[in-house]
Design a protein around this motif. Sequence first.
Motif, PDB file in Angstrom:
ATOM      1  N   ARG A   9       1.755  -6.172   2.133  1.00 26.04           N
ATOM      2  CA  ARG A   9       2.946  -5.331   2.321  1.00 26.04           C
ATOM      3  C   ARG A   9       3.358  -4.669   1.002  1.00 26.04           C
ATOM      4  NH1 ARG A   9       8.380  -5.479   1.788  1.00 26.04           N
ATOM      5  NH2 ARG A   9       9.586  -4.372   3.347  1.00 26.04           N
ATOM      6  N   ASP A  10       3.438  -5.468  -0.064  1.00 20.93           N
ATOM      7  CA  ASP A  10       3.869  -4.925  -1.357  1.00 20.93           C
ATOM      8  C   ASP A  10       2.922  -3.839  -1.859  1.00 20.93           C
ATOM      9  OD1 ASP A  10       5.988  -6.673  -1.276  1.00 20.93           O
ATOM     10  OD2 ASP A  10       5.189  -8.048  -2.799  1.00 20.93           O
ATOM     11  N   LYS A  16       2.448   3.858  -1.328  1.00 27.51           N
ATOM     12  CA  LYS A  16       3.193   4.822  -0.501  1.00 27.51           C
ATOM     13  C   LYS A  16       2.441   5.166   0.794  1.00 27.51           C
ATOM     14  CE  LYS A  16       5.780   6.914  -4.317  1.00 27.51           C
ATOM     15  NZ  LYS A  16       5.758   5.829  -5.203  1.00 27.51           N
ATOM     16  N   LEU A  17       1.879   4.128   1.399  1.00 31.52           N
ATOM     17  CA  LEU A  17       1.191   4.292   2.672  1.00 31.52           C
ATOM     18  C   LEU A  17       2.093   3.797   3.799  1.00 31.52           C
ATOM     19  CD1 LEU A  17      -2.321   2.789   1.788  1.00 31.52           C
ATOM     20  CD2 LEU A  17      -1.818   5.199   2.232  1.00 31.52           C
ATOM     21  N   SER A  18       2.092   4.512   4.892  1.00 28.26           N
ATOM     22  CA  SER A  18       2.801   4.003   6.069  1.00 28.26           C
ATOM     23  C   SER A  18       1.925   2.920   6.700  1.00 28.26           C
ATOM     24  CB  SER A  18       3.046   5.125   7.074  1.00 28.26           C
ATOM     25  OG  SER A  18       1.824   5.539   7.668  1.00 28.26           O
ATOM     26  N   GLN A  19       2.535   2.139   7.574  1.00 29.05           N
ATOM     27  CA  GLN A  19       1.739   1.135   8.279  1.00 29.05           C
ATOM     28  C   GLN A  19       0.652   1.812   9.102  1.00 29.05           C
ATOM     29  OE1 GLN A  19       4.517  -1.328  10.498  1.00 29.05           O
ATOM     30  NE2 GLN A  19       4.419  -2.909   8.913  1.00 29.05           N
ATOM     31  N   LEU A  56      -6.740  -1.766  -0.420  1.00 26.59           N
ATOM     32  CA  LEU A  56      -5.496  -1.842  -1.194  1.00 26.59           C
ATOM     33  C   LEU A  56      -5.731  -2.146  -2.675  1.00 26.59           C
ATOM     34  CD1 LEU A  56      -3.276  -3.738   1.383  1.00 26.59           C
ATOM     35  CD2 LEU A  56      -3.092  -1.336   0.709  1.00 26.59           C
ATOM     36  N   GLY A  57      -6.987  -2.335  -3.060  1.00 30.99           N
ATOM     37  CA  GLY A  57      -7.274  -2.613  -4.463  1.00 30.99           C
ATOM     38  C   GLY A  57      -6.855  -4.003  -4.896  1.00 30.99           C
ATOM     39  N   LEU A  58      -6.822  -4.947  -3.968  1.00 31.20           N
ATOM     40  CA  LEU A  58      -6.444  -6.318  -4.302  1.00 31.20           C
ATOM     41  C   LEU A  58      -7.650  -7.162  -4.694  1.00 31.20           C
ATOM     42  CD1 LEU A  58      -3.968  -7.028  -1.367  1.00 31.20           C
ATOM     43  CD2 LEU A  58      -3.381  -6.612  -3.756  1.00 31.20           C
TER      44      LEU A  58
END
Length: 122
Positions: A9-10, A16-19, A56-58
Amino acid sequence: MDEFAKKVRDRRLQEKLSQQELADRVGISRNYLSQIERGQATNLSWQLMEKLTSILGLKGDPTVTQAEMADIPLSLAEFAKSAGLPADDTIMLARLKYRGQQPTTPEKWELLYNVIKMTVGK
């Protein structure tokens, strides 16, 4: 909310992506993504977690790996070290359970890892 849900979520909000945008990129419904972000979707497949962390680059996020590395079974840690597995692969394996059970020896972890590699085609 679990740690993975919060990170998804964070990071989505940071990017700045919508769900709906993230759900489309990952290939799931917006409703399912919402459940994931609230920690209500449990037992996510490793493929889905891999897609989310990659998009997400995680993937290289040390806070994700450090938190989860503490829960690595000793037999998996032994296999991962001897095989030189990347942290992401080790974490993916640590998340796997079949009927609540995991492999108990480095040899069984190796067998599971090789089956996954052959199935995914990498």
